[in-house]
Design a protein around this motif. Structure first.
Motif, mmCIF file in Angstrom:
data_model
loop_
_atom_site.group_PDB
_atom_site.id
_atom_site.type_symbol
_atom_site.label_atom_id
_atom_site.label_comp_id
_atom_site.label_asym_id
_atom_site.label_seq_id
_atom_site.Cartn_x
_atom_site.Cartn_y
_atom_site.Cartn_z
ATOM 1 N N GLU A 7 63.906 -12.821 -68.836
ATOM 2 C CA GLU A 7 65.081 -12.967 -68.383
ATOM 3 C C GLU A 7 64.781 -14.807 -67.361
ATOM 4 N N ASN A 8 64.570 -15.953 -68.191
ATOM 5 C CA ASN A 8 64.537 -16.600 -67.977
ATOM 6 C C ASN A 8 64.939 -18.000 -67.981
ATOM 7 N N GLN A 9 65.156 -18.632 -67.617
ATOM 8 C CA GLN A 9 65.746 -20.636 -68.065
ATOM 9 C C GLN A 9 65.516 -20.809 -69.168
ATOM 10 N N TYR A 10 64.390 -20.736 -70.101
ATOM 11 C CA TYR A 10 64.353 -21.048 -71.748
ATOM 12 C C TYR A 10 64.763 -19.922 -72.358
ATOM 13 N N TRP A 11 65.399 -18.183 -72.108
ATOM 14 C CA TRP A 11 65.090 -17.583 -73.252
ATOM 15 C C TRP A 11 66.789 -17.455 -72.632
ATOM 16 N N MET A 12 67.178 -17.817 -71.380
ATOM 17 C CA MET A 12 68.743 -18.032 -71.154
ATOM 18 C C MET A 12 69.780 -19.208 -72.168
ATOM 19 N N ARG A 13 68.885 -20.222 -72.284
ATOM 20 C CA ARG A 13 69.126 -21.744 -72.569
ATOM 21 C C ARG A 13 68.870 -21.215 -74.422
#
Length: 62
Positions: A29-35
């Motif tokens: 659940e990091n910035q890449y996947w949240m984006r």
């Protein structure tokens, strides 16, 4: 979190550069996947339910 790509989308894992499988995958659940989630490239999904492992055989059955 477990995500699946939207139908027809090619979404690559930023670390492996491999496409996300159509059946989905567990991702951080990091910035890449949240984006990707915010952009609609992927959707949250429930992970597949694994079948119960077979019960061990009784020694009497052997």
């Amino acid at each position: 979190m477990y995500v699946k790509p939207k139908p027809g989308a090619l979404v690559r894992d930023p670390e492996t550069r491999e496409p996300l499988p159509a059946e989905g995958a567990e991702v951080p659940e990091n910035q890449y996947w949240m984006r990707r989630l915010a952009d609609g490239d992927v959707v949250r999904a429930d992970p597949p339910v694994l079948a119960d492992p077979p019960a061990p055989a009784d020694e009497e059955d052997l």
